[in-house]
Design a protein around this motif. Structure first.
Motif, PDB file in Angstrom:
ATOM      1  N   PHE A 134      33.668  33.895  39.222  1.00 17.05           N
ATOM      2  CA  PHE A 134      34.419  34.944  39.645  1.00 17.05           C
ATOM      3  C   PHE A 134      35.438  35.052  38.428  1.00 17.05           C
ATOM      4  CE2 PHE A 134      38.463  36.574  41.419  1.00 17.05           C
ATOM      5  CZ  PHE A 134      38.119  37.944  41.550  1.00 17.05           C
ATOM      6  N   CYS A 135      36.070  33.870  37.930  1.00 15.09           N
ATOM      7  CA  CYS A 135      36.798  33.840  36.800  1.00 15.09           C
ATOM      8  C   CYS A 135      36.295  34.224  35.749  1.00 15.09           C
ATOM      9  CB  CYS A 135      37.422  32.323  36.780  1.00 15.09           C
ATOM     10  SG  CYS A 135      38.581  31.852  37.783  1.00 15.09           S
ATOM     11  N   PHE A 136      35.106  33.901  35.183  1.00 16.62           N
ATOM     12  CA  PHE A 136      34.299  34.201  34.290  1.00 16.62           C
ATOM     13  C   PHE A 136      34.069  35.994  34.275  1.00 16.62           C
ATOM     14  CE2 PHE A 136      30.462  35.235  31.730  1.00 16.62           C
ATOM     15  CZ  PHE A 136      30.802  35.027  30.602  1.00 16.62           C
ATOM     16  N   GLU A 137      33.757  36.284  35.266  1.00 22.99           N
ATOM     17  CA  GLU A 137      33.770  37.836  35.599  1.00 22.99           C
ATOM     18  C   GLU A 137      35.031  38.415  35.354  1.00 22.99           C
ATOM     19  OE1 GLU A 137      30.765  39.489  35.663  1.00 22.99           O
ATOM     20  OE2 GLU A 137      29.796  37.606  35.395  1.00 22.99           O
ATOM     21  N   ILE A 138      36.052  37.962  35.823  1.00 23.37           N
ATOM     22  CA  ILE A 138      37.484  38.727  35.668  1.00 23.37           C
ATOM     23  C   ILE A 138      37.607  38.862  34.317  1.00 23.37           C
ATOM     24  CG2 ILE A 138      39.947  38.256  35.842  1.00 23.37           C
ATOM     25  CD1 ILE A 138      39.264  36.647  38.577  1.00 23.37           C
ATOM     26  N   VAL A 148      38.494  42.788  29.484  1.00 20.63           N
ATOM     27  CA  VAL A 148      38.115  43.331  28.296  1.00 20.63           C
ATOM     28  C   VAL A 148      37.619  44.591  28.493  1.00 20.63           C
ATOM     29  CG1 VAL A 148      36.696  42.869  26.040  1.00 20.63           C
ATOM     30  CG2 VAL A 148      38.085  40.882  27.279  1.00 20.63           C
ATOM     31  N   THR A 149      36.563  44.768  29.316  1.00 21.07           N
ATOM     32  CA  THR A 149      36.039  46.238  29.541  1.00 21.07           C
ATOM     33  C   THR A 149      37.186  47.108  29.923  1.00 21.07           C
ATOM     34  OG1 THR A 149      33.890  45.025  29.987  1.00 21.07           O
ATOM     35  CG2 THR A 149      34.114  47.174  30.579  1.00 21.07           C
ATOM     36  N   VAL A 176      47.197  46.001  31.750  1.00 24.26           N
ATOM     37  CA  VAL A 176      45.705  45.385  32.291  1.00 24.26           C
ATOM     38  C   VAL A 176      45.625  43.988  32.059  1.00 24.26           C
ATOM     39  CG1 VAL A 176      43.635  45.719  31.656  1.00 24.26           C
ATOM     40  CG2 VAL A 176      44.820  47.617  31.884  1.00 24.26           C
ATOM     41  N   ALA A 177      46.097  43.499  30.921  1.00 24.91           N
ATOM     42  CA  ALA A 177      45.918  42.156  30.712  1.00 24.91           C
ATOM     43  C   ALA A 177      46.873  41.206  31.513  1.00 24.91           C
ATOM     44  CB  ALA A 177      46.540  41.795  29.176  1.00 24.91           C
ATOM     45  N   VAL A 178      47.959  41.778  31.775  1.00 28.92           N
ATOM     46  CA  VAL A 178      48.924  41.009  32.811  1.00 28.92           C
ATOM     47  C   VAL A 178      48.193  40.806  34.405  1.00 28.92           C
ATOM     48  CG1 VAL A 178      51.027  40.833  34.184  1.00 28.92           C
ATOM     49  CG2 VAL A 178      50.979  41.066  31.461  1.00 28.92           C
ATOM     50  N   CYS A 179      47.733  41.819  34.751  1.00 26.92           N
ATOM     51  CA  CYS A 179      47.330  42.053  36.016  1.00 26.92           C
ATOM     52  C   CYS A 179      45.951  41.074  36.278  1.00 26.92           C
ATOM     53  CB  CYS A 179      46.805  43.597  36.489  1.00 26.92           C
ATOM     54  SG  CYS A 179      48.108  44.409  36.860  1.00 26.92           S
ATOM     55  N   PHE A 180      44.913  41.234  35.235  1.00 28.35           N
ATOM     56  CA  PHE A 180      43.996  40.337  35.123  1.00 28.35           C
ATOM     57  C   PHE A 180      44.270  38.888  34.810  1.00 28.35           C
ATOM     58  CE2 PHE A 180      41.562  44.207  34.793  1.00 28.35           C
ATOM     59  CZ  PHE A 180      40.437  44.058  35.395  1.00 28.35           C
ATOM     60  N   TRP A 181      45.360  38.406  34.503  1.00 33.89           N
ATOM     61  CA  TRP A 181      45.893  37.336  34.045  1.00 33.89           C
ATOM     62  C   TRP A 181      46.342  36.649  35.345  1.00 33.89           C
ATOM     63  CZ3 TRP A 181      49.207  35.888  29.270  1.00 33.89           C
ATOM     64  CH2 TRP A 181      49.508  34.412  29.189  1.00 33.89           C
ATOM     65  N   ILE A 182      47.205  37.406  36.206  1.00 30.31           N
ATOM     66  CA  ILE A 182      47.423  37.078  37.477  1.00 30.31           C
ATOM     67  C   ILE A 182      46.468  36.783  38.432  1.00 30.31           C
ATOM     68  CG2 ILE A 182      48.799  37.953  39.501  1.00 30.31           C
ATOM     69  CD1 ILE A 182      50.877  39.100  37.572  1.00 30.31           C
ATOM     70  N   LEU A 183      45.394  37.701  38.322  1.00 34.50           N
ATOM     71  CA  LEU A 183      44.189  37.595  39.286  1.00 34.50           C
ATOM     72  C   LEU A 183      43.282  36.061  38.975  1.00 34.50           C
ATOM     73  CD1 LEU A 183      42.505  38.693  41.483  1.00 34.50           C
ATOM     74  CD2 LEU A 183      41.374  40.033  39.671  1.00 34.50           C
ATOM     75  N   ASP A 184      43.098  36.106  37.642  1.00 36.80           N
ATOM     76  CA  ASP A 184      42.598  34.885  37.280  1.00 36.80           C
ATOM     77  C   ASP A 184      43.129  33.554  37.375  1.00 36.80           C
ATOM     78  OD1 ASP A 184      40.503  33.400  35.928  1.00 36.80           O
ATOM     79  OD2 ASP A 184      40.872  34.197  33.999  1.00 36.80           O
ATOM     80  N   SER A 185      44.386  33.613  37.399  1.00 31.32           N
ATOM     81  CA  SER A 185      45.438  32.284  37.634  1.00 31.32           C
ATOM     82  C   SER A 185      45.327  31.892  39.030  1.00 31.32           C
ATOM     83  CB  SER A 185      46.812  32.723  37.075  1.00 31.32           C
ATOM     84  OG  SER A 185      46.820  32.833  35.990  1.00 31.32           O
ATOM     85  N   THR A 186      45.444  32.944  40.003  1.00 30.29           N
ATOM     86  CA  THR A 186      45.251  32.848  41.346  1.00 30.29           C
ATOM     87  C   THR A 186      44.055  32.344  41.908  1.00 30.29           C
ATOM     88  OG1 THR A 186      46.726  34.561  41.884  1.00 30.29           O
ATOM     89  CG2 THR A 186      45.480  33.823  43.663  1.00 30.29           C
TER      90      THR A 186
END
Length: 161
Positions: free
Chosen positions: A30-34, A39-40, A67-77
């Motif tokens: 999931f983290c890799f897909e995030i 980027v997409t 976009v980057a910050v939202c995905f960063w938070i999701l990936d960090s979680t």
């Protein structure tokens, strides 16, 4: 050395260990897909804004950063929960070693086959959350934000229009 026979607790721990391993593998994927989706999505959002506005303005840079910050938070979680699950797996591994005959063959204090150090999965919640957000697997988000900032500064200076 005596032969090892599994107890009911051992069987249950092995099953739980297998289930947790599957969960960690899914979180990892999931983290890799995030990262790929971030980027997409960034390119799509910026392209859409550029198409609609016909020129570069601050909204493109704000959208890219959001976009980057939202995905960063999701990936960090997701990373945080991977660490917590691995910590639980390490507890189960140690319980199995304590009950099994392997404890006789391991030197005192040995970290053989350690899944994760206990220090990484336990302790102060703030430190664990901070480490989940700021580790080497999160560099992509920092790089995206840095590039975004540099291009924005160039835009403000009139070098990119």
């Amino acid at each position: 050395m005596s032969s090892y026979s599994k107890t009911l607790n051992d069987e249950l721990d092995w099953k739980l260990l297998d289930q947790l391993h599957v969960a960690v593998s899914q979180f990892s994927g999931f983290c890799f897909e995030i990262k790929k989706f971030c980027v997409t999505t960034g390119f799509v959002v910026i392209s859409l804004i550029a198409t609609l506005q016909k020129s570069i303005d601050a909204s493109m840079f704000v959208a890219g950063a959001v976009v980057a910050v939202c995905f960063w938070i999701l990936d960090s979680t997701a990373y945080y929960y991977q660490v917590k699950i691995r910590g639980r797996m390490e507890e189960i591994r140690r319980n199995l070693l304590e009950r099994g005959s392997e404890k006789e063959s391991l030197p005192k204090g040995s970290k053989a086959s350690e899944i994760i150090s206990v220090e990484r999965s336990k302790g102060n919640a703030f430190k664990l959350i901070f480490k989940a957000g700021f580790n080497s697997s999160m560099w992509i988000y920092a790089i995206i934000l840095m590039v975004n900032l540099v291009v924005f500064i160039l835009h403000l200076g009139g070098l990119v229009s």
